[in-house]
Design a protein around this motif. Structure first.
Motif, PDB file in Angstrom:
ATOM      1  N   ILE A 441       0.838  -1.199   0.000  1.00  0.00           N
ATOM      2  CA  ILE A 441       0.000   0.000   0.000  1.00  0.00           C
ATOM      3  C   ILE A 441       0.876   1.253   0.000  1.00  0.00           C
ATOM      4  N   TRP A 442       1.915   1.224   0.793  1.00  0.00           N
ATOM      5  CA  TRP A 442       2.828   2.364   0.802  1.00  0.00           C
ATOM      6  C   TRP A 442       3.425   2.595  -0.588  1.00  0.00           C
ATOM      7  N   ALA A 443       3.807   1.505  -1.219  1.00  0.00           N
ATOM      8  CA  ALA A 443       4.395   1.642  -2.548  1.00  0.00           C
ATOM      9  C   ALA A 443       3.391   2.283  -3.500  1.00  0.00           C
ATOM     10  N   ALA A 444       2.122   1.884  -3.345  1.00  0.00           N
ATOM     11  CA  ALA A 444       1.087   2.476  -4.200  1.00  0.00           C
ATOM     12  C   ALA A 444       0.910   3.952  -3.886  1.00  0.00           C
ATOM     13  N   LEU A 445       0.918   4.285  -2.597  1.00  0.00           N
ATOM     14  CA  LEU A 445       0.756   5.686  -2.213  1.00  0.00           C
ATOM     15  C   LEU A 445       1.939   6.523  -2.705  1.00  0.00           C
ATOM     16  N   LEU A 446       3.078   5.878  -2.824  1.00  0.00           N
ATOM     17  CA  LEU A 446       4.266   6.604  -3.291  1.00  0.00           C
ATOM     18  C   LEU A 446       4.428   6.520  -4.808  1.00  0.00           C
ATOM     19  N   ASP A 447       3.408   5.968  -5.470  1.00  0.00           N
ATOM     20  CA  ASP A 447       3.429   5.942  -6.938  1.00  0.00           C
ATOM     21  C   ASP A 447       4.536   5.088  -7.538  1.00  0.00           C
ATOM     22  N   ILE A 448       4.859   4.004  -6.915  1.00  0.00           N
ATOM     23  CA  ILE A 448       5.910   3.159  -7.466  1.00  0.00           C
ATOM     24  C   ILE A 448       5.367   2.451  -8.708  1.00  0.00           C
ATOM     25  N   LYS A 449       6.115   2.565  -9.780  1.00  0.00           N
ATOM     26  CA  LYS A 449       5.658   1.973 -11.039  1.00  0.00           C
ATOM     27  C   LYS A 449       5.966   0.478 -11.075  1.00  0.00           C
ATOM     28  N   ALA A 450       5.298  -0.201 -11.992  1.00  0.00           N
ATOM     29  CA  ALA A 450       5.387  -1.657 -12.017  1.00  0.00           C
ATOM     30  C   ALA A 450       6.776  -2.172 -12.407  1.00  0.00           C
ATOM     31  N   ASP A 451       7.511  -1.390 -13.190  1.00  0.00           N
ATOM     32  CA  ASP A 451       8.784  -1.916 -13.714  1.00  0.00           C
ATOM     33  C   ASP A 451       9.982  -1.507 -12.856  1.00  0.00           C
ATOM     34  N   TYR A 452       9.734  -1.393 -11.552  1.00  0.00           N
ATOM     35  CA  TYR A 452      10.779  -0.843 -10.691  1.00  0.00           C
ATOM     36  C   TYR A 452      12.013  -1.724 -10.559  1.00  0.00           C
ATOM     37  N   LYS A 453      11.839  -3.026 -10.748  1.00  0.00           N
ATOM     38  CA  LYS A 453      12.947  -3.945 -10.450  1.00  0.00           C
ATOM     39  C   LYS A 453      14.163  -3.711 -11.332  1.00  0.00           C
ATOM     40  N   LYS A 454      13.885  -3.468 -12.591  1.00  0.00           N
ATOM     41  CA  LYS A 454      14.982  -3.333 -13.537  1.00  0.00           C
ATOM     42  C   LYS A 454      15.840  -2.120 -13.182  1.00  0.00           C
ATOM     43  N   ALA A 455      15.179  -1.030 -12.890  1.00  0.00           N
ATOM     44  CA  ALA A 455      15.907   0.212 -12.604  1.00  0.00           C
ATOM     45  C   ALA A 455      16.863   0.023 -11.432  1.00  0.00           C
ATOM     46  N   TYR A 456      16.425  -0.757 -10.458  1.00  0.00           N
ATOM     47  CA  TYR A 456      17.289  -0.964  -9.289  1.00  0.00           C
ATOM     48  C   TYR A 456      18.452  -1.883  -9.632  1.00  0.00           C
ATOM     49  N   ALA A 457      18.142  -2.888 -10.447  1.00  0.00           N
ATOM     50  CA  ALA A 457      19.160  -3.891 -10.753  1.00  0.00           C
ATOM     51  C   ALA A 457      20.395  -3.271 -11.407  1.00  0.00           C
ATOM     52  N   VAL A 458      20.201  -2.219 -12.185  1.00  0.00           N
ATOM     53  CA  VAL A 458      21.329  -1.690 -12.949  1.00  0.00           C
ATOM     54  C   VAL A 458      22.155  -0.669 -12.159  1.00  0.00           C
ATOM     55  N   ILE A 459      21.728  -0.334 -10.952  1.00  0.00           N
ATOM     56  CA  ILE A 459      22.509   0.648 -10.185  1.00  0.00           C
ATOM     57  C   ILE A 459      23.716  -0.033  -9.546  1.00  0.00           C
ATOM     58  N   ASP A 460      24.836   0.650  -9.605  1.00  0.00           N
ATOM     59  CA  ASP A 460      26.055   0.130  -8.992  1.00  0.00           C
ATOM     60  C   ASP A 460      25.951   0.245  -7.476  1.00  0.00           C
ATOM     61  N   LYS A 461      25.967  -0.926  -6.806  1.00  0.00           N
ATOM     62  CA  LYS A 461      25.835  -0.914  -5.358  1.00  0.00           C
ATOM     63  C   LYS A 461      27.105  -1.427  -4.688  1.00  0.00           C
ATOM     64  N   GLU A 462      28.149  -1.639  -5.475  1.00  0.00           N
ATOM     65  CA  GLU A 462      29.323  -2.313  -4.944  1.00  0.00           C
ATOM     66  C   GLU A 462      30.569  -1.432  -4.894  1.00  0.00           C
ATOM     67  N   THR A 463      30.768  -0.592  -5.894  1.00  0.00           N
ATOM     68  CA  THR A 463      32.008   0.179  -5.974  1.00  0.00           C
ATOM     69  C   THR A 463      32.269   0.931  -4.669  1.00  0.00           C
ATOM     70  N   VAL A 464      33.512   0.872  -4.237  1.00  0.00           N
ATOM     71  CA  VAL A 464      33.890   1.514  -2.977  1.00  0.00           C
ATOM     72  C   VAL A 464      33.821   3.036  -3.128  1.00  0.00           C
ATOM     73  N   THR A 465      33.204   3.689  -2.167  1.00  0.00           N
ATOM     74  CA  THR A 465      33.137   5.149  -2.209  1.00  0.00           C
ATOM     75  C   THR A 465      33.574   5.719  -0.863  1.00  0.00           C
ATOM     76  N   THR A 466      33.704   7.028  -0.803  1.00  0.00           N
ATOM     77  CA  THR A 466      34.152   7.674   0.437  1.00  0.00           C
ATOM     78  C   THR A 466      33.073   7.625   1.511  1.00  0.00           C
ATOM     79  N   THR A 467      31.861   7.386   1.107  1.00  0.00           N
ATOM     80  CA  THR A 467      30.757   7.355   2.078  1.00  0.00           C
ATOM     81  C   THR A 467      30.703   6.027   2.824  1.00  0.00           C
ATOM     82  N   ASP A 468      31.392   5.032   2.277  1.00  0.00           N
ATOM     83  CA  ASP A 468      31.261   3.671   2.823  1.00  0.00           C
ATOM     84  C   ASP A 468      31.516   3.583   4.318  1.00  0.00           C
ATOM     85  N   ARG A 469      32.543   4.260   4.781  1.00  0.00           N
ATOM     86  CA  ARG A 469      32.898   4.146   6.193  1.00  0.00           C
ATOM     87  C   ARG A 469      31.726   4.602   7.059  1.00  0.00           C
ATOM     88  N   GLN A 470      31.134   5.721   6.650  1.00  0.00           N
ATOM     89  CA  GLN A 470      30.028   6.260   7.435  1.00  0.00           C
ATOM     90  C   GLN A 470      28.845   5.294   7.430  1.00  0.00           C
TER      91      GLN A 470
END
Lengths: 826, 214
Positions: A441-470
């Motif tokens: 229901i929250w996802a619906a209230l926030l207007d999450i579209k049906a094809d959300y999975k793909k968009a997330y899959a392609v984001i780089d979640k691994e590369t080390v960044t300066t924020t990592d320590r925090q």
């Protein structure tokens, strides 16, 4: 038809229980934090199993943690274990083939998800009345991190592949080929209608299995001879014989995978079996999901713990018996016999749904199919009266099985229609949100579209960044009382979502607090990381727009200034007191608003606050803040600076439902422009010349009362003139020339602001004193001071004071409707 | 707020001087600032102490010989981004504890920057203490005791290795600061010098004798 008739004889819940391995002594991880208890790691890992839905798999329903690292696994259980058939009814070859096909299909499904069963045996293959199978208890090896988190081996002796015995140290390498071997053994048992090695002792069985390494010929043949079944073996059709032979290849590499087996010619006839089925009407109980039934069962008093206790799976022993004889300084424990309860308990507790059926017995079938769009009077006549407990507290509504039944049915139908039913979902969510479907229901209230999975899959979640320590130091501190968020899996997921968000939102940076803001979404969508991420991504621009800019001070300061003004607007006495003791929102409210209370309240409270927030706009948190202050009002009013700030450093218990209701109330009563900000997201607000713009932060900090827009003022004048009191502070000449209809004139120059006494303003004092619920709008012009007068009213304790932005002149463009000339009127 | 204090109160309430000091904690995030305060003020320790956003405020009173010292403690957020808020808290502070984590060299570097900033920006009379926290994890130590001690000596800082978890040196470091602070009686209309702007007049009641050390 009544719901009691929906009973499916095959639908049952069951529970099994075991203990996770206990950490020895007091041990710390590399970060100095205590090691995560193994039962919590299991709890986190097992969540994924709940998402598996397959016709040949029993559905996992719940994982519960008990005392002393106990884990309880609740799952669907239907049909009878295959082991009960063996030795009784000889299956035909085609039946065996069908079972082989279904086994490979089910295992293939698991292997695709990197789950190795490892524990496959005739005992956890359930045969349905229609002959189909369902695998049971297939997730133990997976959820225990390949068996590493428990002290007992996860395997069934006679069915285990020989390499399982050879490489216990490599237990972490989960090879799906061990399951293929087990299929071979199982098929032999079906074919011979005989349990293999049933009269051998444990050691002998293992020796037998290991002896296959020396077996130069066919293992199948060898087994057949040993069990006096060579005739059956000899007469077996080549195709099935071939399958078994391939399963029992001694080298795992030579064993085909389940997927490869499914390519076999022999299985073609079973592959399309679903299509052959006559199109059948959904059986009534099939309109519910198992998870729904399980939740209702719990609400009607179903208690897994109680069932386990009743059937003796949970026994309490006197604590004194669990004391060791000797504890060394390093934490080594001596002289404590192994608690037999820590061994694997094979018993399965079956839990009936009788109470649920009884409780729901009277519910009419129509209730399962609520009409969403149209309802004629005739239909209405036949419909049962709606089950209504609208006015009861939220906690009761959430615990009422029947109410939740109706809410879930309704919301599920609405969610099926999303996004077309968006408005209806919003409307229903205003009443309340059933906890089971909150994530969706929250996802619906926030207007999450049906094809959300793909968009997330392609984001780089691994590369080390300066924020990592925090991020790394914040995650193990984020809502760790919660089992999901404190589990290893939870940490990994939270880290990925945060990294993805930082990676994707280059205009923003990671501020401490973003972790807390993400927590509710992850908690609700633990098995759907992508959805959690998208909820966060949609939430930020809508409610905390620009709060995560590298330099967010202007945005935050504006928000806090608005908070001060809102307090002054609704509660002048409190505002004056806080102002006098220099108790500014900067000192306590930054975490409130930066994290929309997610860093302040425990999860269960946040959920209820956000249930309502998602229906409101970015000003709603201001109202929640106000409601919190209001709850602590009496304490605050009598306290000095130190005591006030101490109160907030250790926020006392807040009655959240009361707070929410109060927030909704002030939210509704406050004209939108009162809380309008320069930094709010234009995407969600339509600006016109009659709205407020161009107010600097300095102005804002000087003005203790908020401004109101011309648009809101004219709207109020038109629609609810009785709810406002317009005070014109220009000089009488200007006033008589032209003024707002119904306004009163208190010329600025006529008032002495020396002391806070409302009588100073003369004849209208009484009117103001009694203004109470009315919004007092001060209208001036460029040559009148617009700070002193409202400040004076505020000091006199007049509430709902605001100043018309742009002064009188801005109204001239709407002259015909709201402005009158005094001369003309008299 | 209960005042937990080791030192005994004098009989018949004839207390000596009462001093009130503003103390600020600074340091990289997750070094244990909040844990130190929590240990000092409430005698508690939480393994999963949640991160501090903005700042938190707590008070604690200690008795030193004939003086009652009331600390008003501002516990700040450690993340670098919250840096812009820090001056608001250390401005007017008479004492600061700069905390680092002995198992992490970077946090020691960050502590040095804090010390520099305080020396430049804060009140010139500020008493600065350096706390090497998480001493209970000494087997994972990355910052040598001597290294920190030398640095502290060179910069005229109080220095102790502490452990909020085992309570090692937690009270001691606060007491050492209390000893080093110049004490004058604040009962008689103390001037605003050095006091944070948060100390409002309306608060005088709390400072009268007998109100401390309940």
């Amino acid at each position: 038809m009544k719901i009691s008739l929906f009973k499916s004889p095959e639908l049952q819940f069951s529970a099994t229980t075991f203990f996770a391995k206990q950490h020895k002594g007091e041990t710390c991880g590399s970060n100095g934090l205590p090691l995560t208890p193994n039962s919590i790691i299991i709890f986190g890992k097992a969540q994924m199993l709940k998402t598996l839905k397959h016709p040949y798999l029993c559905e996992y329903l719940d994982i519960i943690r008990g005392k002393h690292e106990r884990t309880i696994v609740v799952s669907q259980f239907c049909g009878k274990p295959a082991s009960e058939f063996i030795g009784k009814n000889q299956l035909s070859i085609s039946e065996v083939k069908k079972i082989a096909f279904q086994l490979f299909t089910a295992l293939n499904e698991l292997h695709k998800k990197r789950i190795v069963h490892r524990n496959l045996s005739c005992e956890n293959i359930l045969i349905q009345s229609n002959g189909d199978i369902k695998l049971f208890n297939y997730g133990s090896y997976y959820m225990t991190n390949n068996g590493q988190l428990v002290t007992f081996p996860i395997m069934k002796l006679a069915y285990s592949a020989p390499e399982v015995y050879l490489s216990p140290s490599k237990a972490d390498i989960a090879s799906s080929k061990v399951d293929v071997w087990s299929v071979g053994i199982i098929l032999i048992e079906f074919i011979f209608n005989k349990q293999l090695w049933s009269n051998l002792k444990l050691g002998q069985q293992i020796r037998k299995i290991l002896s296959f390494y020396q077996c130069g010929t066919s293992i199948f043949e060898k087994i057949a001879r040993e069990h006096n079944c060579f005739d059956i073996y000899h007469n077996l059709p080549q195709d099935i014989k071939e399958i078994v032979e391939q399963c029992l290849q001694i080298n795992p590499k030579n064993r085909p995978s389940c997927e490869e087996f499914l390519q076999n010619e022999m299985f073609v006839e079973y592959k399309n079996v679903k299509c052959k089925n006559p199109s059948r009407v959904c059986k009534p109980y099939q309109i519910f999901t198992l998870k729904e039934l399980y939740q209702w069962w719990q609400l009607t008093g179903g208690d897994v713990f109680l069932e386990l206790k009743k059937q003796g799976l949970i026994r309490s022993s006197p604590p004194v018996l669990s004391l060791p004889c000797l504890i060394m300084l390093d934490g080594t424990i001596l002289g404590q016999g192994r608690n037999p309860a820590t061994l694997y308990d094979f018993r399965i507790v079956h839990m009936g749904l009788d109470t649920l059926y009884q409780r729901f017995g009277h519910i009419h079938l129509n209730s399962c199919y609520p009409l969403l769009h149209f309802k004629s009077d005739i239909i209405d006549m036949f419909d049962p009266a709606p089950y209504d407990i609208k006015n009861l507290p939220l906690v009761i509504k959430e615990k009422d099985p029947e109410y939740q039944f109706h809410r879930i049915i309704l919301f599920r139908r609405l969610l099926h229609g999303y996004p077309f039913t968006k408005d209806m979902i919003r409307k229903e969510a205003k009443k309340d949100i059933p906890p089971l479907l909150r994530g969706e229901i929250w996802a619906a209230l926030l207007d999450i579209k049906a094809d959300y999975k793909k968009a997330y899959a392609v984001i780089d979640k691994e590369t080390v960044t300066t924020t990592d320590r925090q991020i790394e130091v914040d995650i193990p501190r984020c809502h760790q009382y919660n089992e999901l968020l404190s589990s290893t899996e939870g940490h990994i997921k939270l880290r990925r979502i945060l990294k993805a968000w930082v990676q994707k939102n280059t205009q923003y940076v990671y501020w401490q607090g973003l972790d807390s803001l993400t927590a509710p979404f992850l908690y609700l969508n633990f098995n759907d990381e992508a959805k959690a991420y998208h909820c966060l991504s949609a939430f930020v621009p809508k409610y905390v727009h620009k709060f995560f800019l590298r330099d967010n001070s202007a945005v935050i300061r504006e928000y806090l200034a608005k908070f001060s003004q809102l307090i002054a607007f609704h509660d002048p006495e409190l505002a004056n007191h806080l102002h006098n003791i220099n108790f500014y929102p900067e000192l306590f409210a930054i975490p409130w608003f930066l994290t929309v209370f997610s860093h302040v309240f425990p999860l269960y409270k946040i959920l209820h606050v956000w249930d309502n927030l998602l229906l409101g706009d970015s000003s709603f948190p201001l109202h929640v803040g106000l409601s919190v202050l209001t709850q602590l009002r009496t304490k605050l009013l009598t306290a000095g600076f130190n005591d006030c700030i101490l109160l907030f450093s250790d926020l006392p218990e807040v009655d959240i439902e009361k707070s929410i209701n109060y927030s909704i109330d002030t939210f509704k009563k406050t004209p939108k422009s009162i809380t309008a900000r320069e930094h709010q997201n234009e995407e969600f607000t339509i600006q016109s010349e009659h709205d407020i713009s161009g107010v600097t932060l300095d102005d804002l900090n000087k003005e203790r009362s908020p401004r109101i827009s011309a648009r809101d003022t004219t709207d109020l004048l038109r629609t609810a003139p009785e709810s406002i009191l317009v005070i014109d502070i220009r000089n009488p000449v200007q006033f008589s020339r032209c003024c707002v209809r119904g306004s009163i004139n208190i010329p600025f120059s006529s008032v002495s602001f020396g002391e806070s006494n409302i009588e100073n303003i003369g004849q209208h004092a009484q009117m103001l004193k009694n203004s109470q619920e009315r919004i007092v709008i001060i209208v001036g012009s460029t040559d009148t001071d617009l700070e002193l007068f409202p400040k004076f009213l505020l000091n006199c304790g007049i509430s709902k004071v605001c100043v018309l932005h742009g002064g009188f002149n801005i109204l001239t463009s709407v002259t015909p409707t709201v402005l009158v000339s005094q001369k003309f009127e008299t | 707020m209960a005042n937990r204090s080791g030192a005994a109160q004098r009989p018949n309430g004839t207390q000596g001087k009462i001093c009130q000091f503003k103390l600020v904690l600074l340091g990289e995030s997750a070094v244990g600032k909040s844990s130190l305060v929590l240990r000092f003020v409430k005698g508690q320790f939480h393994e999963y102490q949640e991160s501090t956003i903005g700042a938190a405020f707590l008070t604690q009173t200690v008795c030193l010989d004939d003086t009652t010292v009331k600390f008003e403690i501002w516990d700040t957020a450690g993340q670098e981004r919250y840096h812009s808020l820090a001056p608001m808290y250390y401005r007017g502070a008479q004492a600061a504890i700069v905390v680092y984590d002995i198992t992490n060299q970077d946090t020691f570097g960050r502590a040095k920057t804090w010390v520099k900033e305080l020396q430049r920006q804060a009140s010139p009379t500020i008493v600065i203490a350096l706390a090497g926290n998480k001493q209970d994890l000494a087997n994972k130590r990355m910052v040598e005791f001597e290294e920190a001690q030398t640095y502290a000596d060179e910069n005229g800082l109080l220095f102790m290795e502490t452990s909020a978890k085992t309570a090692l040196n937690v009270n001691d470091i606060f007491l050492a600061i209390a000893k080093k602070l110049p004490k004058y009686d604040q009962n008689q209309g103390q001037s605003g010098q050095g006091q944070g702007r948060r100390l409002a007049e309306g608060d005088q009641g709390a400072k009268t004798p007998g109100n401390c050390c309940k």
